[in-house]
Design a protein around this motif. Sequence first.
Motif, PDB file in Angstrom:
ATOM      1  N   UNK A 251       0.735  -1.054  -0.079  1.00 49.25           N
ATOM      2  CA  UNK A 251      -0.084   0.062  -0.083  1.00 49.25           C
ATOM      3  C   UNK A 251       0.763   1.108  -0.070  1.00 49.25           C
ATOM      4  N   UNK A 252       0.357   2.324  -0.402  1.00 50.96           N
ATOM      5  CA  UNK A 252       0.782   3.718  -0.167  1.00 50.96           C
ATOM      6  C   UNK A 252      -0.225   4.520   0.261  1.00 50.96           C
ATOM      7  N   UNK A 253       0.081   5.494   1.311  1.00 49.72           N
ATOM      8  CA  UNK A 253      -0.991   6.053   1.910  1.00 49.72           C
ATOM      9  C   UNK A 253      -0.274   7.816   2.117  1.00 49.72           C
ATOM     10  N   UNK A 254      -1.325   8.575   1.842  1.00 45.87           N
ATOM     11  CA  UNK A 254      -0.829   9.936   2.024  1.00 45.87           C
ATOM     12  C   UNK A 254      -1.651  10.482   3.124  1.00 45.87           C
ATOM     13  N   UNK A 255      -0.668  10.986   4.204  1.00 36.05           N
ATOM     14  CA  UNK A 255      -1.474  11.839   5.334  1.00 36.05           C
ATOM     15  C   UNK A 255      -1.394  13.051   5.318  1.00 36.05           C
ATOM     16  N   UNK A 256      -2.516  13.909   5.064  1.00 41.52           N
ATOM     17  CA  UNK A 256      -2.144  15.426   5.050  1.00 41.52           C
ATOM     18  C   UNK A 256      -2.274  16.065   6.362  1.00 41.52           C
ATOM     19  N   UNK A 257      -1.941  17.438   6.451  1.00 44.62           N
ATOM     20  CA  UNK A 257      -2.009  18.216   7.658  1.00 44.62           C
ATOM     21  C   UNK A 257      -3.583  18.390   8.086  1.00 44.62           C
ATOM     22  N   UNK A 258      -4.498  18.322   7.037  1.00 41.03           N
ATOM     23  CA  UNK A 258      -5.870  18.743   7.339  1.00 41.03           C
ATOM     24  C   UNK A 258      -6.841  17.847   6.465  1.00 41.03           C
ATOM     25  N   UNK A 259      -7.837  17.171   6.642  1.00 42.84           N
ATOM     26  CA  UNK A 259      -8.585  16.310   5.847  1.00 42.84           C
ATOM     27  C   UNK A 259      -8.340  14.802   5.992  1.00 42.84           C
ATOM     28  N   UNK A 260      -8.943  14.025   5.163  1.00 45.44           N
ATOM     29  CA  UNK A 260      -8.762  12.425   5.278  1.00 45.44           C
ATOM     30  C   UNK A 260      -7.482  12.130   4.633  1.00 45.44           C
ATOM     31  N   UNK A 261      -6.833  11.081   5.017  1.00 42.84           N
ATOM     32  CA  UNK A 261      -5.627  10.478   4.576  1.00 42.84           C
ATOM     33  C   UNK A 261      -6.349   9.495   3.461  1.00 42.84           C
ATOM     34  N   UNK A 262      -5.442   9.446   2.285  1.00 46.80           N
ATOM     35  CA  UNK A 262      -5.897   8.409   1.096  1.00 46.80           C
ATOM     36  C   UNK A 262      -4.892   7.844   0.657  1.00 46.80           C
ATOM     37  N   UNK A 263      -5.174   6.418  -0.037  1.00 48.65           N
ATOM     38  CA  UNK A 263      -4.135   5.787  -0.640  1.00 48.65           C
ATOM     39  C   UNK A 263      -4.741   4.564  -1.311  1.00 48.65           C
ATOM     40  N   UNK A 264      -3.617   3.903  -1.965  1.00 42.07           N
ATOM     41  CA  UNK A 264      -4.258   2.558  -2.794  1.00 42.07           C
ATOM     42  C   UNK A 264      -3.721   1.433  -2.030  1.00 42.07           C
ATOM     43  N   UNK A 265      -4.251   0.386  -2.245  1.00 39.00           N
ATOM     44  CA  UNK A 265      -3.771  -0.975  -1.884  1.00 39.00           C
ATOM     45  C   UNK A 265      -3.815  -2.047  -2.682  1.00 39.00           C
ATOM     46  N   UNK A 266      -2.931  -2.840  -2.880  1.00 39.15           N
ATOM     47  CA  UNK A 266      -3.199  -4.156  -3.717  1.00 39.15           C
ATOM     48  C   UNK A 266      -2.963  -5.396  -2.538  1.00 39.15           C
TER      49      UNK A 266
ATOM     50  N   UNK B 278      -8.490   7.188   5.732  1.00 43.36           N
ATOM     51  CA  UNK B 278      -8.263   7.254   6.948  1.00 43.36           C
ATOM     52  C   UNK B 278      -8.099   8.471   7.637  1.00 43.36           C
ATOM     53  N   UNK B 279      -7.383   8.601   8.738  1.00 44.83           N
ATOM     54  CA  UNK B 279      -6.750   9.796   9.405  1.00 44.83           C
ATOM     55  C   UNK B 279      -5.754   9.520  10.395  1.00 44.83           C
ATOM     56  N   UNK B 280      -4.844  10.566  10.315  1.00 42.83           N
ATOM     57  CA  UNK B 280      -3.694  10.572  11.275  1.00 42.83           C
ATOM     58  C   UNK B 280      -3.917  11.626  12.369  1.00 42.83           C
ATOM     59  N   UNK B 281      -3.552  11.254  13.708  1.00 45.41           N
ATOM     60  CA  UNK B 281      -3.825  12.240  15.007  1.00 45.41           C
ATOM     61  C   UNK B 281      -2.455  12.452  15.311  1.00 45.41           C
ATOM     62  N   UNK B 282      -2.004  13.767  14.913  1.00 44.76           N
ATOM     63  CA  UNK B 282      -0.913  14.462  15.450  1.00 44.76           C
ATOM     64  C   UNK B 282      -0.280  14.409  16.780  1.00 44.76           C
ATOM     65  N   UNK B 283      -1.549  14.350  17.541  1.00 42.04           N
ATOM     66  CA  UNK B 283      -1.250  14.537  19.229  1.00 42.04           C
ATOM     67  C   UNK B 283      -0.791  12.933  19.521  1.00 42.04           C
ATOM     68  N   UNK B 284      -1.244  11.868  19.211  1.00 36.24           N
ATOM     69  CA  UNK B 284      -0.868  10.625  19.527  1.00 36.24           C
ATOM     70  C   UNK B 284      -0.073   9.867  18.604  1.00 36.24           C
ATOM     71  N   UNK B 285       0.046  10.469  17.381  1.00 36.35           N
ATOM     72  CA  UNK B 285       0.942   9.757  16.318  1.00 36.35           C
ATOM     73  C   UNK B 285       0.188   8.386  15.874  1.00 36.35           C
ATOM     74  N   UNK B 286      -1.039   8.401  15.976  1.00 40.09           N
ATOM     75  CA  UNK B 286      -1.972   7.198  15.566  1.00 40.09           C
ATOM     76  C   UNK B 286      -2.696   7.296  14.266  1.00 40.09           C
ATOM     77  N   UNK B 287      -2.513   6.339  13.457  1.00 40.64           N
ATOM     78  CA  UNK B 287      -3.159   6.237  11.915  1.00 40.64           C
ATOM     79  C   UNK B 287      -4.157   5.314  11.966  1.00 40.64           C
ATOM     80  N   UNK B 288      -5.695   5.485  11.678  1.00 39.83           N
ATOM     81  CA  UNK B 288      -6.658   4.494  11.481  1.00 39.83           C
ATOM     82  C   UNK B 288      -7.132   4.758  10.051  1.00 39.83           C
ATOM     83  N   UNK B 289      -7.059   3.421   9.391  1.00 39.73           N
ATOM     84  CA  UNK B 289      -7.741   3.581   8.101  1.00 39.73           C
ATOM     85  C   UNK B 289      -8.796   2.379   7.652  1.00 39.73           C
ATOM     86  N   UNK B 290      -9.468   2.791   6.806  1.00 44.91           N
ATOM     87  CA  UNK B 290     -10.589   1.832   6.102  1.00 44.91           C
ATOM     88  C   UNK B 290     -10.184   1.346   4.908  1.00 44.91           C
ATOM     89  N   UNK B 291     -10.284   0.060   4.530  1.00 44.50           N
ATOM     90  CA  UNK B 291      -9.754  -0.597   3.228  1.00 44.50           C
ATOM     91  C   UNK B 291     -10.773  -1.151   2.707  1.00 44.50           C
TER      92      UNK B 291
END
Length: 178
Positions: free
Chosen positions: A53-68, A82-95
């Motif tokens: 996979x490749x995922x881009x986590x922006x500073x605002x808005x949803x993270x998006x990427x592709x997966x095989x 998904x989204x990346x939380x800068x306070x905790x450093x956690x990333x969560x995503x739906x595939x």
Amino acid sequence: MKILLACLMCLVLTVSEGFALKGGPIYPVAKNVVGTYSGVMTPTDASNTLGIFTVGIPDAGLATGTITIFTGIRTFVGTIRGFGNPETGIFRGAIQAIPVVTAGTSTVTTLNEHADGILAATVEAGKTTFLGLADTRLAGSAFITTTIGSSLTFTSFAVEAFKQSNTANTSTSSTTSG
């Protein structure tokens, strides 16, 4: 009386140092989760499955990427949102992914075959600056349900990704409608 007051003030000042905060204020420090990550999902069991996979986590808005996702039967291609939380450093995503099935020169899409799941990871900053961006990693787990006809397969993965750039890849976030 002045001497007694001076002695008490010395005692108060000495004791108050023991209760002072050391190291500055206590609040969570933001982590730099913004960037583009590329990685691999390896199964935690003995299944014949692999995901990249490749995922881009922006500073605002949803993270998006592709997966095989490669299984023993089909290859699934899809997206991660998904989204990346800068306070905790956690990333969560739906595939969500659908199989790539070709019949002659055309691609066939079947609605009863798909792969869906979640990805949970933590951004881990590196301990050295020698490797630069690649020293920042995304590590965690994913759980994918693969549906082929009426058959369901549940696979859990270990996730390992490396930071490729400090900017989110925006080319994966655009969708076209027909």
